[in-house]
Design an enzyme around this catalytic site. Structure first.
Site, mmCIF file in Angstrom:
data_model
loop_
_atom_site.group_PDB
_atom_site.id
_atom_site.type_symbol
_atom_site.label_atom_id
_atom_site.label_comp_id
_atom_site.label_asym_id
_atom_site.label_seq_id
_atom_site.Cartn_x
_atom_site.Cartn_y
_atom_site.Cartn_z
ATOM 1 C CD GLU A 50 1.573 -0.806 1.391
ATOM 2 O OE1 GLU A 50 2.613 -0.261 1.787
ATOM 3 O OE2 GLU A 50 1.025 -0.566 0.300
ATOM 4 N NE ARG A 275 14.407 -0.527 3.150
ATOM 5 C CZ ARG A 275 13.089 -0.727 3.084
ATOM 6 N NH1 ARG A 275 12.276 -0.103 3.874
ATOM 7 N NH2 ARG A 275 12.584 -1.554 2.203
ATOM 8 C CE LYS A 285 5.887 -5.125 0.126
ATOM 9 N NZ LYS A 285 4.726 -5.065 1.020
HETATM 10 P P1 ATP Z 1 8.905 -2.814 0.152
HETATM 11 O O1 ATP Z 1 9.689 -1.554 -0.082
HETATM 12 O O2 ATP Z 1 9.663 -4.051 -0.132
HETATM 13 O O3 ATP Z 1 7.557 -2.796 -0.465
HETATM 14 P P2 ATP Z 1 7.579 -2.075 2.512
HETATM 15 O O4 ATP Z 1 8.195 -1.449 3.717
HETATM 16 O O5 ATP Z 1 6.733 -1.222 1.661
HETATM 17 O O6 ATP Z 1 8.715 -2.805 1.710
HETATM 18 P P3 ATP Z 1 5.590 -3.493 3.942
HETATM 19 O O7 ATP Z 1 4.744 -4.621 3.492
HETATM 20 O O8 ATP Z 1 4.962 -2.198 4.204
HETATM 21 O O9 ATP Z 1 6.744 -3.344 2.881
HETATM 22 O O10 ATP Z 1 6.467 -3.946 5.188
HETATM 23 C C1 ATP Z 1 6.013 -4.644 6.298
HETATM 24 C C2 ATP Z 1 6.984 -4.445 7.405
HETATM 25 O O11 ATP Z 1 8.275 -4.929 7.027
HETATM 26 C C3 ATP Z 1 7.144 -2.975 7.718
HETATM 27 O O12 ATP Z 1 7.125 -2.800 9.110
HETATM 28 C C4 ATP Z 1 8.472 -2.626 7.113
HETATM 29 O O13 ATP Z 1 9.062 -1.577 7.819
HETATM 30 C C5 ATP Z 1 9.244 -3.930 7.228
HETATM 31 N N1 ATP Z 1 10.276 -4.017 6.200
HETATM 32 C C6 ATP Z 1 10.135 -3.905 4.870
HETATM 33 N N2 ATP Z 1 11.309 -3.965 4.237
HETATM 34 C C7 ATP Z 1 12.252 -4.147 5.202
HETATM 35 C C8 ATP Z 1 13.677 -4.292 5.191
HETATM 36 N N3 ATP Z 1 14.377 -4.269 4.070
HETATM 37 N N4 ATP Z 1 14.296 -4.457 6.375
HETATM 38 C C9 ATP Z 1 13.593 -4.505 7.517
HETATM 39 N N5 ATP Z 1 12.265 -4.375 7.601
HETATM 40 C C10 ATP Z 1 11.593 -4.191 6.456
HETATM 41 MG MG MG Z 2 5.192 -0.125 2.183
#
Ligand code: ATP
Ligand code: MG
Length: 575
Positions: A50, A275, A285
């Site tokens: 995102e 994760r 983020k």
């Molecule tokens: P954040 O909580 O940091 O915003 P998010 O999952 O909302 O993380 P996205 O931009 O939606 O962030 O993530 C893109 C991809 O990265 C998704 O497939 C998500 O599952 C993966 N991802 C995000 N954080 C992690 C993590 N800590 N470990 C492994 N994969 C991750």
């Molecule tokens: Mg997300």
């Protein structure tokens, strides 16, 4: 918890196994699918960020996994921005994310997608579901919707608007699109099951009114699809075979499958994995944005941030991060990784590649009383003992030098193999010197200069080099050395698990996470180093030239990581 290297030999558990590489559960699933021909032998993954912030080391795990599997099975991996949430800064994030994925060493070729490119299609899908009697326009207030939803232990209740006629729903949805309703006045919901044990299946919202300008579609829309009504269809439209996501999406899976089934379109297989969690580190983020906005750090690329841009600026290499992601593996249950493992991977890579040079962080002047005034020698220093092809360079040696303040003690314990009154040490690449006298500041009593003598018969690398002493120190020649700013970092958080810190992020911050050395000294040639150049400063750690604040001829050095494991080895050898 996986641990990092310790002096007691804990390092062993980090070493890669020389035996058969073991496959993780996602590889096993894919291999099974390849055997049964489930997707005609195709492997097509995607990394779906995102664009609401910069990528962090957790995303690196997902990137390495998705692009790595595509590579391993001769498949493809898309980069897709899941940009359903309009916000004005998204363009900056999109650019930064693309830069970071490329920097990590991955290439989406011509497969760059935006979920927002599917907005027309998603609108059509919504109409299809309304026509099938599978979606309805609701006008409960957000508070009422929450009340009607029920809880984990109690079923929800149907909205009084749930059984509107198809024609009325079509009309209302059309009017939502036309901007007739304010935000929160109407939503489109899926008609599934308000009594489902899975809360996600209790008539989730598909579309909401949002009077926001989108970074790609501008003001074309005033209704936007929810992430849950977008993600699965985007995977479907891109013909993804294995849609890999983190564990918290497990209970979204039945919903994604329900949408795809009701729409009668291609259905990828969703696979969840744990994760990455790292101690002393926040990987969210939203929280990282808060650190930036509240100015606890100097931007997303602050070298203390766990972002890929911060790590790049700090001096971490893409190879080290990929190696880390491989070592932590892929599992189904959550765990926390020790930050020391990441640092270990960084050291291992830099140990192979970074030239070894000399710099002094906290200078102490040394005058060699028996070295001729005005004489300058050029000594030969090898650039990397692990890599003969790295060659050697010349370093100037003269009567006045700087050594590290920490390398002198007026009243040292027996095992302090450095300088003290009457003690001898070797200066790296140079001679053995002996401390004859100490000069102190008359007022403060602070040691400001050491008077030493050198032994001309102990020149490094010469046939005369026979005598050995226990300690070897780094140094620079005072008249030749260049001043340079050095920035020493440690963890941003004191708390091993900063995510526990409930409301106030700043309460757990380490006030000593950045130490600025305004005037250290570097070997003369280092003044020409440019942003991104990496070095080992002997005995001090790995340093990287800052790519933001350095000026031509005046580099600023970020300490990437200390040499702790080297010291552990030394302790082991001598112990
Ligand atoms: P954040 O909580 O940091 O915003 P998010 O999952 O909302 O993380 P996205 O931009 O939606 O962030 O993530 C893109 C991809 O990265 C998704 O497939 C998500 O599952 C993966 N991802 C995000 N954080 C992690 C993590 N800590 N470990 C492994 N994969 C991750
Ligand atoms: Mg997300």
């Amino acid at each position: 918890m996986l641990t990092g290297p310790t002096p007691s030999g804990g390092e062993k558990i980090l070493q890669k196994d020389d035996t058969e590489p073991s496959t993780h559960f996602i590889q096993n699933l894919i291999e099974e699918d390849l055997k049964t021909g489930k997707y005609e032998g195709r492997v097509h993954t995607r990394f779906p960020p995102e664009p609401n912030g910069y990528l962090h080391i957790g995303h690196a795990k997902s990137i390495c996994l998705n692009f790595g599997l595509a590579k391993q099975y001769a498949g493809k991996c898309n980069l897709r921005f899941d940009d359903t949430n309009p916000s004005k800064e998204e363009d900056e994030y999109v650019k930064a994310i693309m830069e970071d994925v490329r920097w990590l060493g991955f290439d989406w070729e011509d497969r760059l997608y935006f979920s927002s490119d599917n907005f027309d299609q998603l609108y059509e899908y919504a109409i299809q579901l309304i026509k099938k009697g599978k979606a309805y326009v609701d006008e409960l207030t957000p508070e009422q919707m929450r009340e009607y939803r029920g809880t984990l232990t109690e079923p929800g209740q149907n909205s009084p608007y749930r059984d509107r006629a198809v024609e009325e729903n079509l009309d209302l949805f059309e009017r939502m699109r036309a901007g007739e309703f304010a935000e929160g006045e109407r939503v489109l919901r899926a008609k599934i099951d308000m009594a489902s044990a899975n809360l996600k299946m209790r008539d989730p919202v598909m579309y909401r009114v949002l009077n926001a300008v989108h970074h790609r579609t501008g003001d074309k829309w005033c209704i936007y699809p929810m992430y849950d009504f977008t993600h699965g269809q985007s995977d479907s439209l891109e013909k993804i075979t294995h849609s890999i996501c983190t564990l918290e999406f497990e209970d979204h899976r039945p919903l994604y499958n329900w949408f795809l089934k009701e729409l009668d379109i291609y259905c990828p297989q969703q696979i969840e994995f744990a994760r990455l969690n790292l101690n002393y580190t926040l990987l969210s983020k939203r929280k990282l944005l808060q650190l930036v906005q509240e100015k606890h750090v100097n931007g997303w690329d602050d070298p203390r941030m766990p972002t890929l841009s911060g790590m790049r600026r700090r001096g971490y290499t893409p190879a080290a991060i990929r190696d880390f992601c491989e070592r932590i593996g892929v599992a189904k249950s959550n765990s926390t990784i020790d930050f020391a493992l990441l640092e270990h991977c960084v050291r291992e890579d830099l140990n192979r590649t970074a030239p070894r040079v000399m710099a002094v962080v906290r200078p102490l002047k040394v005058v060699l009383e028996n070295y001729p005034e005005g004489q300058v020698e050029e000594l030969i220093a090898e650039n990397n003992p692990n890599d003969p092809s790295a060659g050697s360079r010349k370093i100037p040696f003269s009567r006045v030098l700087y050594v590290e303040q920490d390398d002198f003690m007026e009243d040292p314990p027996k095992k302090f193999f450095r300088l003290g009154p009457g003690r001898e040490v070797r200066l790296k690449h140079a001679y053995i010197i002996k401390c004859e006298r100490v000069i102190k500041d008359e007022n403060t009593g602070e040691v400001i200069e050491l008077r030493c003598t050198y032994d001309v018969e102990t020149k490094s690398g010469s046939s005369m080099e026979t005598r050995k002493v226990k300690g070897t120190l780094h140094w620079v020649s005072a008249p030749h050395a260049q001043p340079a700013e050095m920035r020493l970092y440690s963890h941003l958080f004191l708390n091993e698990n900063p995510a526990d810190e409930k409301e106030c992020l700043s309460s757990g911050l380490n006030s000593d996470s950045l130490e600025i050395i305004e005037k250290g000294f570097i070997e003369p040639f280092l003044q020409d180093a440019v942003g991104g150049d990496r070095f080992q400063f002997l005995r001090l750690g790995y340093f990287c030239v800052d790519n933001v604040d350095s000026r031509s001829g005046s580099p600023v050095f970020n300490r990437t990581v200390t040499l702790r494991d080297t010291w552990a080895k030394i302790a082991k050898k001598s112990g």
